[in-house]
Design a protein around this motif. Sequence first.
Motif, PDB file in Angstrom:
ATOM      1  N   LEU B  89     -68.999  -6.371  40.543  1.00 28.49           N
ATOM      2  CA  LEU B  89     -69.682  -6.710  41.936  1.00 28.49           C
ATOM      3  C   LEU B  89     -69.606  -8.288  41.871  1.00 28.49           C
ATOM      4  O   LEU B  89     -69.358  -8.794  43.203  1.00 28.49           O
ATOM      5  CB  LEU B  89     -71.004  -6.349  41.884  1.00 28.49           C
ATOM      6  N   LEU B  90     -69.767  -9.223  40.923  1.00 28.89           N
ATOM      7  CA  LEU B  90     -69.863 -10.413  41.033  1.00 28.89           C
ATOM      8  C   LEU B  90     -68.487 -11.106  41.098  1.00 28.89           C
ATOM      9  O   LEU B  90     -68.613 -12.294  41.379  1.00 28.89           O
ATOM     10  CB  LEU B  90     -70.648 -10.936  39.976  1.00 28.89           C
ATOM     11  N   PRO B 109     -60.878   8.849  40.610  1.00 30.61           N
ATOM     12  CA  PRO B 109     -61.600   7.811  39.842  1.00 30.61           C
ATOM     13  C   PRO B 109     -61.805   6.505  40.570  1.00 30.61           C
ATOM     14  O   PRO B 109     -60.891   6.061  41.311  1.00 30.61           O
ATOM     15  CB  PRO B 109     -60.835   7.878  38.716  1.00 30.61           C
ATOM     16  N   ASN B 110     -63.000   6.031  40.522  1.00 33.75           N
ATOM     17  CA  ASN B 110     -63.033   4.635  41.335  1.00 33.75           C
ATOM     18  C   ASN B 110     -63.981   3.950  40.046  1.00 33.75           C
ATOM     19  O   ASN B 110     -64.968   4.154  39.882  1.00 33.75           O
ATOM     20  CB  ASN B 110     -64.091   4.713  42.226  1.00 33.75           C
ATOM     21  N   VAL B 111     -62.842   2.972  39.345  1.00 33.05           N
ATOM     22  CA  VAL B 111     -63.569   2.381  38.028  1.00 33.05           C
ATOM     23  C   VAL B 111     -63.572   0.978  38.121  1.00 33.05           C
ATOM     24  O   VAL B 111     -62.752   0.288  38.604  1.00 33.05           O
ATOM     25  CB  VAL B 111     -62.621   2.595  36.970  1.00 33.05           C
ATOM     26  N   SER B 112     -64.941   0.812  37.811  1.00 36.80           N
ATOM     27  CA  SER B 112     -65.302  -0.836  37.666  1.00 36.80           C
ATOM     28  C   SER B 112     -65.082  -1.192  36.199  1.00 36.80           C
ATOM     29  O   SER B 112     -65.660  -0.886  35.326  1.00 36.80           O
ATOM     30  CB  SER B 112     -66.604  -0.949  37.967  1.00 36.80           C
ATOM     31  N   LEU B 113     -63.876  -1.759  36.078  1.00 35.73           N
ATOM     32  CA  LEU B 113     -63.301  -2.140  34.835  1.00 35.73           C
ATOM     33  C   LEU B 113     -64.182  -3.090  33.983  1.00 35.73           C
ATOM     34  O   LEU B 113     -64.413  -2.900  32.696  1.00 35.73           O
ATOM     35  CB  LEU B 113     -61.870  -2.975  34.840  1.00 35.73           C
ATOM     36  N   ALA B 114     -64.936  -4.039  34.693  1.00 38.68           N
ATOM     37  CA  ALA B 114     -65.602  -4.968  33.587  1.00 38.68           C
ATOM     38  C   ALA B 114     -66.843  -4.498  32.975  1.00 38.68           C
ATOM     39  O   ALA B 114     -66.607  -4.641  31.633  1.00 38.68           O
ATOM     40  CB  ALA B 114     -66.119  -6.088  34.481  1.00 38.68           C
ATOM     41  N   HIS B 123     -65.505  -7.961  24.985  1.00 39.26           N
ATOM     42  CA  HIS B 123     -66.672  -8.678  24.706  1.00 39.26           C
ATOM     43  C   HIS B 123     -67.049  -9.483  26.061  1.00 39.26           C
ATOM     44  O   HIS B 123     -66.369  -9.871  27.003  1.00 39.26           O
ATOM     45  CB  HIS B 123     -65.820 -10.179  23.888  1.00 39.26           C
ATOM     46  N   VAL B 124     -68.254  -9.091  26.271  1.00 33.67           N
ATOM     47  CA  VAL B 124     -69.057  -9.207  27.386  1.00 33.67           C
ATOM     48  C   VAL B 124     -70.174 -10.511  27.379  1.00 33.67           C
ATOM     49  O   VAL B 124     -70.772 -10.569  26.512  1.00 33.67           O
ATOM     50  CB  VAL B 124     -69.780  -8.198  27.962  1.00 33.67           C
ATOM     51  N   ILE B 125     -70.003 -11.760  28.323  1.00 23.44           N
ATOM     52  CA  ILE B 125     -70.846 -12.846  28.291  1.00 23.44           C
ATOM     53  C   ILE B 125     -71.929 -12.499  29.541  1.00 23.44           C
ATOM     54  O   ILE B 125     -71.619 -12.097  30.517  1.00 23.44           O
ATOM     55  CB  ILE B 125     -70.230 -14.069  28.400  1.00 23.44           C
ATOM     56  N   PRO B 126     -73.256 -12.710  29.363  1.00 23.83           N
ATOM     57  CA  PRO B 126     -74.274 -12.637  30.291  1.00 23.83           C
ATOM     58  C   PRO B 126     -74.048 -13.700  31.278  1.00 23.83           C
ATOM     59  O   PRO B 126     -73.444 -14.820  30.869  1.00 23.83           O
ATOM     60  CB  PRO B 126     -75.457 -12.731  29.618  1.00 23.83           C
ATOM     61  N   LEU B 127     -74.256 -13.368  32.449  1.00 23.94           N
ATOM     62  CA  LEU B 127     -74.071 -14.425  33.531  1.00 23.94           C
ATOM     63  C   LEU B 127     -75.217 -15.469  33.644  1.00 23.94           C
ATOM     64  O   LEU B 127     -76.395 -15.312  33.503  1.00 23.94           O
ATOM     65  CB  LEU B 127     -74.123 -13.668  34.826  1.00 23.94           C
ATOM     66  N   HIS B 330     -80.174 -16.776  32.203  1.00 22.36           N
ATOM     67  CA  HIS B 330     -79.401 -15.787  32.472  1.00 22.36           C
ATOM     68  C   HIS B 330     -79.807 -14.775  33.480  1.00 22.36           C
ATOM     69  O   HIS B 330     -81.012 -14.810  33.957  1.00 22.36           O
ATOM     70  CB  HIS B 330     -79.130 -14.850  31.425  1.00 22.36           C
ATOM     71  N   VAL B 331     -78.994 -14.181  34.618  1.00 23.09           N
ATOM     72  CA  VAL B 331     -79.409 -13.231  35.582  1.00 23.09           C
ATOM     73  C   VAL B 331     -79.506 -12.013  34.839  1.00 23.09           C
ATOM     74  O   VAL B 331     -78.613 -11.563  34.290  1.00 23.09           O
ATOM     75  CB  VAL B 331     -78.221 -13.129  36.680  1.00 23.09           C
ATOM     76  N   HIS B 332     -80.787 -11.609  34.922  1.00 19.56           N
ATOM     77  CA  HIS B 332     -81.074 -10.366  34.265  1.00 19.56           C
ATOM     78  C   HIS B 332     -80.343  -9.128  34.594  1.00 19.56           C
ATOM     79  O   HIS B 332     -80.185  -8.628  35.550  1.00 19.56           O
ATOM     80  CB  HIS B 332     -82.472  -9.801  34.650  1.00 19.56           C
ATOM     81  N   GLY B 333     -79.598  -8.700  33.475  1.00 21.74           N
ATOM     82  CA  GLY B 333     -78.663  -7.375  33.572  1.00 21.74           C
ATOM     83  C   GLY B 333     -77.287  -7.712  34.069  1.00 21.74           C
ATOM     84  O   GLY B 333     -76.488  -6.808  34.070  1.00 21.74           O
ATOM     85  N   GLU B 334     -77.158  -8.925  34.160  1.00 28.06           N
ATOM     86  CA  GLU B 334     -75.764  -9.240  34.986  1.00 28.06           C
ATOM     87  C   GLU B 334     -74.657  -9.820  34.024  1.00 28.06           C
ATOM     88  O   GLU B 334     -75.210 -10.596  33.096  1.00 28.06           O
ATOM     89  CB  GLU B 334     -75.959 -10.234  36.220  1.00 28.06           C
ATOM     90  N   ILE B 335     -73.430  -9.995  34.257  1.00 30.35           N
ATOM     91  CA  ILE B 335     -72.545 -10.358  33.377  1.00 30.35           C
ATOM     92  C   ILE B 335     -71.364 -11.341  34.149  1.00 30.35           C
ATOM     93  O   ILE B 335     -71.364 -11.272  35.302  1.00 30.35           O
ATOM     94  CB  ILE B 335     -71.589  -9.149  32.517  1.00 30.35           C
ATOM     95  N   ASP B 336     -70.749 -12.054  33.460  1.00 37.15           N
ATOM     96  CA  ASP B 336     -69.911 -13.118  33.958  1.00 37.15           C
ATOM     97  C   ASP B 336     -68.656 -12.173  33.984  1.00 37.15           C
ATOM     98  O   ASP B 336     -68.050 -11.651  33.351  1.00 37.15           O
ATOM     99  CB  ASP B 336     -69.588 -14.299  32.729  1.00 37.15           C
ATOM    100  N   PRO B 337     -68.185 -12.001  35.416  1.00 36.55           N
ATOM    101  CA  PRO B 337     -66.909 -10.970  35.632  1.00 36.55           C
ATOM    102  C   PRO B 337     -65.749 -11.519  35.267  1.00 36.55           C
ATOM    103  O   PRO B 337     -65.132 -10.605  35.323  1.00 36.55           O
ATOM    104  CB  PRO B 337     -67.169 -11.026  37.173  1.00 36.55           C
ATOM    105  N   HIS B 338     -65.381 -12.671  34.701  1.00 36.20           N
ATOM    106  CA  HIS B 338     -64.052 -13.000  34.437  1.00 36.20           C
ATOM    107  C   HIS B 338     -63.533 -12.787  32.983  1.00 36.20           C
ATOM    108  O   HIS B 338     -62.934 -13.687  32.399  1.00 36.20           O
ATOM    109  CB  HIS B 338     -63.957 -14.745  34.498  1.00 36.20           C
TER     110      HIS B 338
END
Lengths: 262, 505
Positions: B89-90, B109-114, B123-127, B330-338
């Motif tokens: 989304l972001l 199938p409609n997949v949100s990859l991140a 590896h996911v980094i919080p936004l 950090h934005v609660h519950g959100e991740i950096d999308p890149h």
Amino acid sequence: MPRLIQALLATAALLLFTPAAHAQAPVVIADGHVDLGPRLVDGRWTLQIRDDTGDGPVWREPADVVLQIGDAAKTTVPNDPAYAFLGTPGSEVWVLPQVQDQRLVWPGWNTQDPSIAEVVGREVDWRLHGVTGPGRFELFLTGNFGTPQTIFSSGRPYPQETGVEAGTHVHGNWVFTAPGAYSLDVEMATADGRADRATLKVHVGPGDPATAFPTTSSAPPADTRAGPVEAQGVPWGWIAAGGVLVVALVVLLSRRARRNDG
Amino acid sequence: MRAPLRATASLCAVLLAVTACSSTGSRGDDGLSVVATTEILADLVRNVGGERVRVDSLVPPGGDPHSYEPTPADAKKVAKADVTFTNHLLLEEQRLIKAIDANAREGTPNVSLAEASETYGAHVIPLVENVGLDVLWLGLRVRGDGKQRGATRTSEVRLTATAVEGPGKLVAYLTESLGKPVVYFDSGDGLSDVDSTTLPPAAHTHLNWAFTAPGTYRLTLRAALVNGGEEVRLGESTFTFAVGVDPTGIAPTVLGQGHTDLTVDLDTGELYTFNDRAGGTTQDVVPAAQAVIEVPNKAITTVPDDPRFAFLGAPGASVHQLPQAVLGKHVHGEIDPHLWQDVRNARAYAELIRDTLRTADPDGAADYDRNARDYLARLDELDAKVRETVAKVPRQRRHLVTTHDGFGYFASAYEMTVAGFVVPNPAQEPSVEDVRKLTETIRNLKVPAVFMEPNLAQRGSVLTQVARDQGVRVCLLYGDSFDERTRNYADMMRHNAEEIVRCLA
């Protein structure tokens, strides 16, 4: 032989003083450090209160604790538009500050218990489902230059949610706008569904904190919990003051449910 | 809704599709029709899907996913697709995500990859919401019970600043609950007995640490235990701060993240740093002489127009400040999308794409497996190549200054720092303060080059102007899309690594 006696005594002392899962009467904490936080107890995700006011940390059930806010916390709302959310300038408020004041209890929240390290994920969701009490409740942080940042407010719709990052420990400013007994219906949960909900009991100002709350709470059978608290008498004063509120509180406490996927 | 819940939902969509698609085989004569939002995602799908799939990207070549708005033709493409892939989304403009969710055929199938790739090891980094808070959280602490020194619960620990060396003033102060500042140490008016504070045993407190000019500072603190009227002298230590400058080489341990307390140990009498590493449940001690506290340029802030804060300088003046409270960074519950800026994350994307295609087109499972195996091997080589290339830049020069905050994963994976950017999201307009902060960052770190993204040339005008004013080069990094010269993901990552070496080494 003396050594043996010593050992036996030590064991006995340990048995005596190791806090039981459910104490007879609620422990009233009026100064020192406490944290609200999740732990795994027998594998179950459980919201507890870490009590650092003794010689070593002790984790207690929220039902067994009352946080007492003495009059050292009493102050007035400053004449500063940034703090208008606390009330009109000059009106009385009770503030537990973000930074420790030796005279007051210093409640924070943490996600640092080693037991949760493997299951916690990136952050814990912290929710406020409701507040009952004679006044308003605000929890906020003071930023660099005094800009307040609200975390929870009894003036906002429920449930409210904030995030607590894994492995962190934070303190904020807890504000209550009138003396009396408050119950904060709080929950901490993981993204994958572990959750526990409890009532955090806070007593503000004069009166007996130990008797300001209904004492029969969640787990153990009534006979182990009767006695001392009942003997001190029913807190008619507070019931009169609180009115319907106390009834609401009983309902709230009795429906305290524990969900657990762990 | 939390990311992992969405991830679960996406996986469910994939599983549902097994039954929905396997019997009918919606794959047409010209292959499985796949729609991806961006060219980067489309390229990954092409590599895994090979000849069995026909891939369309909605954001056109060189377009910016943060601002691209879908057209009616896009909606049609989505409606015809057998599989749709979005990033998160972001990253994409919200209307783009909505167009896909609204038009994707039921059962496809409609997949949100991140989000979903996290289960594949991404590896996911919080936004980060407020970069000024994404810094070390520095406090004061008293440890130990000090019983052998006669300490009781009523004892106090006195902490005095006895020396400050540095190019500017160092002020440690607390802003109280209702907005009133209380100064603990202030080197601006000379150090004296007033530059001291008392802490109770087992104390733990947080302060603002402000520095009025960039450079290296050394703060000497002396501790004493006060039992009634009697004062027992404890140790003295000098703590080092790298303010706005690269901390590499100043001391072996750089303290730049998580939580650190300058700590008085009542049992040993020492003063040292006591550190919570990010995300950990254990603490460790680093002696004062072994540690340097990093106060990066993202900690630059402006002195408010409020007489109570006049001790920091004139209103509008710039200071580096580690804040007393960092909640809200950090934005609660959100991740950096890149995510794809870390090649290992692109690997996780490729695995998820493989499994999604297999589900949508079971007849092609063997092809997808083989293609994915080949591509994953190439991605592993690419990851090693990028790492090895970036390693040619000396560590103290590995600073990225970019148009938008799109390189957090690159920096984290390949051991660089994101020193600054014009704005966090390219859809935002930079403020005067943003531009000033950027200018000071370039000047303080003496970076030889800044990096523009080809698709953000318009936004890049601010960066180009600042670079010209500071006399540094403008180089090029691919962020969220390709251009006419670079047409695939592997080329893009290779270019980025080589460009960083060319411009920074």
